[in-house]
Scaffold this motif. Structure first.
Motif, PDB file in Angstrom:
ATOM      1  N   GLY A 222     -33.644  13.742 -13.981  1.00 25.45           N
ATOM      2  CA  GLY A 222     -34.581  14.720 -13.955  1.00 25.45           C
ATOM      3  C   GLY A 222     -34.449  15.494 -15.448  1.00 25.45           C
ATOM      4  O   GLY A 222     -35.162  16.649 -15.667  1.00 25.45           O
ATOM      5  N   CYS A 223     -33.950  14.770 -16.249  1.00 21.82           N
ATOM      6  CA  CYS A 223     -33.688  15.291 -17.717  1.00 21.82           C
ATOM      7  C   CYS A 223     -35.171  15.609 -18.610  1.00 21.82           C
ATOM      8  O   CYS A 223     -34.817  16.293 -19.369  1.00 21.82           O
ATOM      9  CB  CYS A 223     -32.904  14.514 -18.531  1.00 21.82           C
ATOM     10  SG  CYS A 223     -33.439  13.047 -18.854  1.00 21.82           S
ATOM     11  N   GLY A 224     -36.207  15.040 -18.201  1.00 21.46           N
ATOM     12  CA  GLY A 224     -37.467  14.836 -18.945  1.00 21.46           C
ATOM     13  C   GLY A 224     -37.404  14.287 -20.276  1.00 21.46           C
ATOM     14  O   GLY A 224     -38.548  14.315 -20.846  1.00 21.46           O
ATOM     15  N   SER A 225     -36.540  13.227 -20.489  1.00 21.58           N
ATOM     16  CA  SER A 225     -36.538  12.724 -21.814  1.00 21.58           C
ATOM     17  C   SER A 225     -37.710  11.537 -21.812  1.00 21.58           C
ATOM     18  O   SER A 225     -38.393  11.553 -22.816  1.00 21.58           O
ATOM     19  CB  SER A 225     -35.054  11.850 -22.157  1.00 21.58           C
ATOM     20  OG  SER A 225     -34.217  12.771 -22.233  1.00 21.58           O
ATOM     21  N   ARG A 228     -40.819  13.586 -22.620  1.00 23.93           N
ATOM     22  CA  ARG A 228     -41.011  14.114 -23.835  1.00 23.93           C
ATOM     23  C   ARG A 228     -41.394  13.100 -24.760  1.00 23.93           C
ATOM     24  O   ARG A 228     -42.066  13.223 -25.654  1.00 23.93           O
ATOM     25  CB  ARG A 228     -39.785  14.840 -24.098  1.00 23.93           C
ATOM     26  CG  ARG A 228     -39.661  16.205 -23.387  1.00 23.93           C
ATOM     27  CD  ARG A 228     -38.347  17.000 -23.959  1.00 23.93           C
ATOM     28  NE  ARG A 228     -37.159  16.555 -23.973  1.00 23.93           N
ATOM     29  CZ  ARG A 228     -36.435  16.668 -22.803  1.00 23.93           C
ATOM     30  NH1 ARG A 228     -36.649  17.193 -21.814  1.00 23.93           N
ATOM     31  NH2 ARG A 228     -35.123  15.882 -22.812  1.00 23.93           N
ATOM     32  N   ASN A 229     -40.813  12.048 -24.518  1.00 29.40           N
ATOM     33  CA  ASN A 229     -41.104  10.839 -25.362  1.00 29.40           C
ATOM     34  C   ASN A 229     -42.189   9.895 -25.027  1.00 29.40           C
ATOM     35  O   ASN A 229     -42.185   8.717 -25.693  1.00 29.40           O
ATOM     36  CB  ASN A 229     -39.952   9.905 -25.663  1.00 29.40           C
ATOM     37  CG  ASN A 229     -38.689  10.658 -26.424  1.00 29.40           C
ATOM     38  OD1 ASN A 229     -38.859  10.708 -27.462  1.00 29.40           O
ATOM     39  ND2 ASN A 229     -38.029  11.366 -25.503  1.00 29.40           N
ATOM     40  N   GLY A 237     -48.811  10.732 -19.033  1.00 28.63           N
ATOM     41  CA  GLY A 237     -48.458   9.359 -18.361  1.00 28.63           C
ATOM     42  C   GLY A 237     -47.132   9.404 -17.616  1.00 28.63           C
ATOM     43  O   GLY A 237     -46.961   8.536 -16.696  1.00 28.63           O
ATOM     44  N   VAL A 238     -46.182  10.307 -17.989  1.00 27.18           N
ATOM     45  CA  VAL A 238     -45.051  10.684 -17.191  1.00 27.18           C
ATOM     46  C   VAL A 238     -44.751  11.970 -17.099  1.00 27.18           C
ATOM     47  O   VAL A 238     -44.918  12.878 -18.056  1.00 27.18           O
ATOM     48  CB  VAL A 238     -43.722   9.959 -17.650  1.00 27.18           C
ATOM     49  CG1 VAL A 238     -42.347  10.134 -16.921  1.00 27.18           C
ATOM     50  CG2 VAL A 238     -43.962   8.398 -18.019  1.00 27.18           C
ATOM     51  N   THR A 259     -42.478   4.120 -25.211  1.00 29.19           N
ATOM     52  CA  THR A 259     -41.532   4.809 -25.794  1.00 29.19           C
ATOM     53  C   THR A 259     -40.522   5.511 -24.912  1.00 29.19           C
ATOM     54  O   THR A 259     -39.305   5.786 -25.064  1.00 29.19           O
ATOM     55  CB  THR A 259     -41.608   5.980 -26.875  1.00 29.19           C
ATOM     56  OG1 THR A 259     -42.702   6.801 -26.321  1.00 29.19           O
ATOM     57  CG2 THR A 259     -42.436   4.962 -27.858  1.00 29.19           C
ATOM     58  N   CYS A 260     -41.082   5.708 -23.609  1.00 30.10           N
ATOM     59  CA  CYS A 260     -40.281   6.356 -22.465  1.00 30.10           C
ATOM     60  C   CYS A 260     -38.864   5.611 -21.924  1.00 30.10           C
ATOM     61  O   CYS A 260     -37.821   5.881 -21.795  1.00 30.10           O
ATOM     62  CB  CYS A 260     -41.236   6.866 -21.418  1.00 30.10           C
ATOM     63  SG  CYS A 260     -41.774   5.298 -20.808  1.00 30.10           S
ATOM     64  N   LEU A 261     -39.123   4.113 -22.182  1.00 30.09           N
ATOM     65  CA  LEU A 261     -38.166   3.231 -21.732  1.00 30.09           C
ATOM     66  C   LEU A 261     -37.050   3.357 -22.466  1.00 30.09           C
ATOM     67  O   LEU A 261     -35.688   3.090 -21.876  1.00 30.09           O
ATOM     68  CB  LEU A 261     -38.734   1.892 -21.850  1.00 30.09           C
ATOM     69  CG  LEU A 261     -39.952   1.665 -21.130  1.00 30.09           C
ATOM     70  CD1 LEU A 261     -40.476   0.063 -20.893  1.00 30.09           C
ATOM     71  CD2 LEU A 261     -39.608   1.592 -19.568  1.00 30.09           C
ATOM     72  N   THR A 262     -36.978   3.621 -23.917  1.00 28.31           N
ATOM     73  CA  THR A 262     -35.569   3.831 -24.740  1.00 28.31           C
ATOM     74  C   THR A 262     -34.950   4.966 -24.551  1.00 28.31           C
ATOM     75  O   THR A 262     -33.773   5.370 -25.194  1.00 28.31           O
ATOM     76  CB  THR A 262     -36.249   3.612 -26.218  1.00 28.31           C
ATOM     77  OG1 THR A 262     -37.176   4.701 -26.641  1.00 28.31           O
ATOM     78  CG2 THR A 262     -36.849   2.299 -26.281  1.00 28.31           C
ATOM     79  N   LYS A 263     -35.568   6.023 -24.050  1.00 23.70           N
ATOM     80  CA  LYS A 263     -34.829   7.389 -23.855  1.00 23.70           C
ATOM     81  C   LYS A 263     -34.157   7.737 -22.778  1.00 23.70           C
ATOM     82  O   LYS A 263     -33.439   8.564 -22.459  1.00 23.70           O
ATOM     83  CB  LYS A 263     -36.086   8.446 -24.158  1.00 23.70           C
ATOM     84  CG  LYS A 263     -36.752   8.222 -25.558  1.00 23.70           C
ATOM     85  CD  LYS A 263     -35.822   8.381 -26.715  1.00 23.70           C
ATOM     86  CE  LYS A 263     -36.386   8.256 -27.995  1.00 23.70           C
ATOM     87  NZ  LYS A 263     -35.502   8.227 -29.351  1.00 23.70           N
ATOM     88  N   CYS A 264     -34.488   7.036 -21.528  1.00 21.49           N
ATOM     89  CA  CYS A 264     -33.606   7.245 -20.442  1.00 21.49           C
ATOM     90  C   CYS A 264     -32.283   7.054 -20.405  1.00 21.49           C
ATOM     91  O   CYS A 264     -31.749   5.828 -20.618  1.00 21.49           O
ATOM     92  CB  CYS A 264     -34.463   6.446 -19.029  1.00 21.49           C
ATOM     93  SG  CYS A 264     -33.754   6.621 -17.639  1.00 21.49           S
TER      94      CYS A 264
END
Length: 284
Positions: A222-225, A228-229, A237-238, A259-264
């Protein structure tokens, strides 16, 4: 008093009464019986007979009856039959079958053996619902897959099996997206995704941060990265709800740069390739 004679007479009388009532019921059934529209039988034969209820009716026979007799019931409600069956039903009933996208079952949990920690050893009935009654299940994460295969047993199309890591595996070629497995899961860790889904979150935990990490090494914290990305964050979208990332597939479908995939940090959100979570092979 001849008790044997009385007993024989009682049997004879009851037999005669039964015959009379049977005759009366047969006449009544013949008189009041309604002839079934033969088209109902044709539609029923065209259906896959999974009796999954995904159409919203209690089995294939009820849907066949409804789609023939009710002009407002569309011909494309048979989820397992997909476009092929919808076309046949539409032709038989003279209706128009609008195109619908196939969906497939996706397991929102990667907490298999050695990944999710165990709180205790469960030795009860090999059933997810039964195990959940005991302190919400044997895993420390109370939101994940319990691993006792209720979904596998519920699948009417043999599209699911239990993997070596203790988590269910979906055969995408066999899965019809009927949703019976999702309805059976007591922890609601199964979702139906459209085949066009680009990313998905393979986690159901609502624990946050350090607490979540103690329970499982592969969950969403649940960090929200990702939120935010998200390249479509203005359209949400997320988003994170109750410490869990949720993907809006209607919005994400238009994304060209995930881009969300690279930040999790845990890999809980991943790319879907033709209905398969790309990171599944690396967990468990």
């Amino acid at each position: 008093m001849n008790y044997a004679f009385i007993a024989i007479m009682a049997v004879v009388i009851m037999t005669c009464v039964g015959i009379v009532f049977g005759f009366v019921l047969a006449l009544a059934d013949k008189k009041f019986a309604m002839e079934e529209n033969p088209l109902i039988g044709e539609v029923k034969e065209a259906l896959p007979q999974g009796q999954c209820g995904a159409c919203g009716f209690a089995g294939c026979a009820k849907y066949a009856e409804a789609v023939v007799l009710d002009p407002d019931v569309p011909p494309n409600l048979c989820v397992p039959g997909k476009a092929e069956v919808a076309a046949v039903v539409a032709k038989l009933t003279g209706k128009v079958a609008e195109a619908t996208e196939p969906k497939y079952a996706h397991i929102k949990c990667r907490g298999g053996n050695g990944i999710a920690k165990m709180a205790f050893e469960y030795k009860g009935v090999h059933d997810c619902a039964a195990a959940k009654l005991v302190q919400q299940g044997p895993k420390t994460c109370k939101f994940g897959c319990l691993g006792f295969g209720n979904c596998v047993r519920a699948c009417p199309f043999n599209a699911m099996s239990m993997g070596p890591n203790g988590l269910p595996v979906v055969d995408r070629k066999m899965c019809t997206g009927c949703g019976k497995c999702a309805n059976t899961c007591p922890n609601h860790v199964i979702e139906l995704l459209p085949m066009s889904a680009k990313v998905s979150v393979s986690c159901s935990s609502k624990d946050f941060g350090a607490v979540a990490m103690k329970n499982c090494k592969a969950l969403c914290i649940g960090c929200g990265s990702c939120m935010r990305n998200c390249s479509l964050k203005e359209e949400e979208g997320v988003k994170v709800v109750d410490h869990l990332a949720i993907v809006n597939q209607d919005v994400c479908h238009h994304c060209t740069n995930a881009t969300c995939l690279t930040k999790c940090p845990t890999g809980a959100i991943g790319e879907m390739l033709k209905g398969v979570f790309k990171k599944e092979e690396n967990v468990g």
